[in-house]
Design a protein around this motif. Structure first.
Motif, PDB file in Angstrom:
ATOM      1  N   ASP A 272      58.707  24.678  41.425  1.00  0.00           N
ATOM      2  CA  ASP A 272      58.763  23.993  42.708  1.00  0.00           C
ATOM      3  C   ASP A 272      59.154  25.010  43.778  1.00  0.00           C
ATOM      4  O   ASP A 272      60.151  25.730  43.607  1.00  0.00           O
ATOM      5  CB  ASP A 272      59.800  22.865  42.646  1.00  0.00           C
ATOM      6  CG  ASP A 272      60.030  22.241  44.006  1.00  0.00           C
ATOM      7  OD1 ASP A 272      59.054  21.800  44.620  1.00  0.00           O
ATOM      8  OD2 ASP A 272      61.199  22.219  44.443  1.00  0.00           O
ATOM      9  N   PRO A 273      58.404  25.109  44.882  1.00  0.00           N
ATOM     10  CA  PRO A 273      58.729  26.110  45.907  1.00  0.00           C
ATOM     11  C   PRO A 273      60.137  25.962  46.477  1.00  0.00           C
ATOM     12  O   PRO A 273      60.760  26.962  46.851  1.00  0.00           O
ATOM     13  CB  PRO A 273      57.670  25.871  46.988  1.00  0.00           C
ATOM     14  CG  PRO A 273      56.526  25.266  46.259  1.00  0.00           C
ATOM     15  CD  PRO A 273      57.140  24.415  45.177  1.00  0.00           C
ATOM     16  N   PHE A 274      60.659  24.735  46.540  1.00  0.00           N
ATOM     17  CA  PHE A 274      62.014  24.562  47.054  1.00  0.00           C
ATOM     18  C   PHE A 274      63.033  25.181  46.091  1.00  0.00           C
ATOM     19  O   PHE A 274      63.974  25.846  46.519  1.00  0.00           O
ATOM     20  CB  PHE A 274      62.329  23.084  47.286  1.00  0.00           C
ATOM     21  CG  PHE A 274      63.636  22.864  48.002  1.00  0.00           C
ATOM     22  CD1 PHE A 274      63.703  22.932  49.383  1.00  0.00           C
ATOM     23  CD2 PHE A 274      64.805  22.623  47.299  1.00  0.00           C
ATOM     24  CE1 PHE A 274      64.910  22.764  50.047  1.00  0.00           C
ATOM     25  CE2 PHE A 274      66.011  22.446  47.951  1.00  0.00           C
ATOM     26  CZ  PHE A 274      66.061  22.508  49.332  1.00  0.00           C
ATOM     27  N   SER A 275      62.829  24.965  44.781  1.00  0.00           N
ATOM     28  CA  SER A 275      63.701  25.609  43.797  1.00  0.00           C
ATOM     29  C   SER A 275      63.598  27.120  43.883  1.00  0.00           C
ATOM     30  O   SER A 275      64.600  27.836  43.754  1.00  0.00           O
ATOM     31  CB  SER A 275      63.334  25.146  42.385  1.00  0.00           C
ATOM     32  OG  SER A 275      63.584  23.772  42.225  1.00  0.00           O
ATOM     33  N   ASP A 276      62.395  27.620  44.108  1.00  0.00           N
ATOM     34  CA  ASP A 276      62.201  29.061  44.266  1.00  0.00           C
ATOM     35  C   ASP A 276      62.984  29.582  45.463  1.00  0.00           C
ATOM     36  O   ASP A 276      63.572  30.669  45.418  1.00  0.00           O
ATOM     37  CB  ASP A 276      60.721  29.389  44.438  1.00  0.00           C
ATOM     38  CG  ASP A 276      59.909  29.123  43.177  1.00  0.00           C
ATOM     39  OD1 ASP A 276      60.520  28.988  42.100  1.00  0.00           O
ATOM     40  OD2 ASP A 276      58.676  29.065  43.277  1.00  0.00           O
TER      41      ASP A 276
END
Length: 203
Positions: free
Chosen positions: A4-8
């Motif tokens: 997930d880009p937010f987790s990244d």
């Protein structure tokens, strides 16, 4: 498995603090790393300063800046949490995306953390607060005052303000985006200016 880009983005921000000498750095990094994703933000309209934020992030060489840019549409850019303690012309210079704190959106009782963008050609005057504060410049630059130290700060620079140290920023033609963290006594009511705002916003 697709990330997930937010987790990244949270991973990239946490990594910034991993090498920090301050022992609160790894604690903050750990807090970011165990945060569940996705994080729910209140619905907001597009930030009025979105174009400037994207421009600064796009020109930064830092991985964290690119990770933020990838989730820019999801971030809660808005008013400064201490806006009630500031004048309207000062509040209009910046936009803040609070990511962590006692009020959320990532709950944290003893730390506040987020992103800030400051417009080009503006001066945010000397101010103080009880919290210890650490800034990391993610893109752009500013003439940074931290107590008696005054120097240009740019991408990758980390600046620490101990509790009640007066600090101020003057941006050039690009403005800046930074990661900020409050630790220690993180109350909002101690935020106060110790200097008149002398600079007007550009026309």
């Amino acid at each position: 498995m697709r990330h997930d880009p937010f987790s990244d983005m949270l991973e990239a921000l946490a990594a910034i603090y991993e090498g920090e000498a301050d022992p609160q750095g790894p604690h903050t990094a750990h807090t970011l790393r165990v945060t569940p994703s996705p994080v729910a933000f209140d619905a907001r309209s597009t930030c009025l300063l979105d174009t400037g934020i994207r421009s600064v992030l796009s020109s930064s060489p830092l991985q964290a800046a690119q990770a933020i840019l990838a989730v820019q549409d999801r971030l809660p850019w808005g008013s400064n949490p201490v806006e009630d303690n500031t004048e309207a012309n000062i509040a209009a210079m910046i936009s803040v995306a609070t990511l962590m704190g006692p009020e959320g959106p990532i709950p944290a009782p003893d730390v506040r953390l987020g992103l800030v963008y400051m417009r080009p050609d503006c001066y945010y005057p000397l101010h103080i607060h009880d919290a210890d504060e650490t800034y990391v410049i993610l893109g752009g630059q500013a003439l940074w005052t931290a107590g008696d130290d005054v120097q240009m700060r740019g991408s990758g620079d980390m600046v620490h303000h101990p509790s009640l140290m007066p600090h101020a920023f003057r941006t050039g033609p690009e403005g800046f985006v930074a990661l900020w963290r409050w630790s220690g006594d993180i109350n909002l009511h101690s935020y106060a200016f110790v200097e008149e705002a002398a600079a007007e916003l550009p026309a």
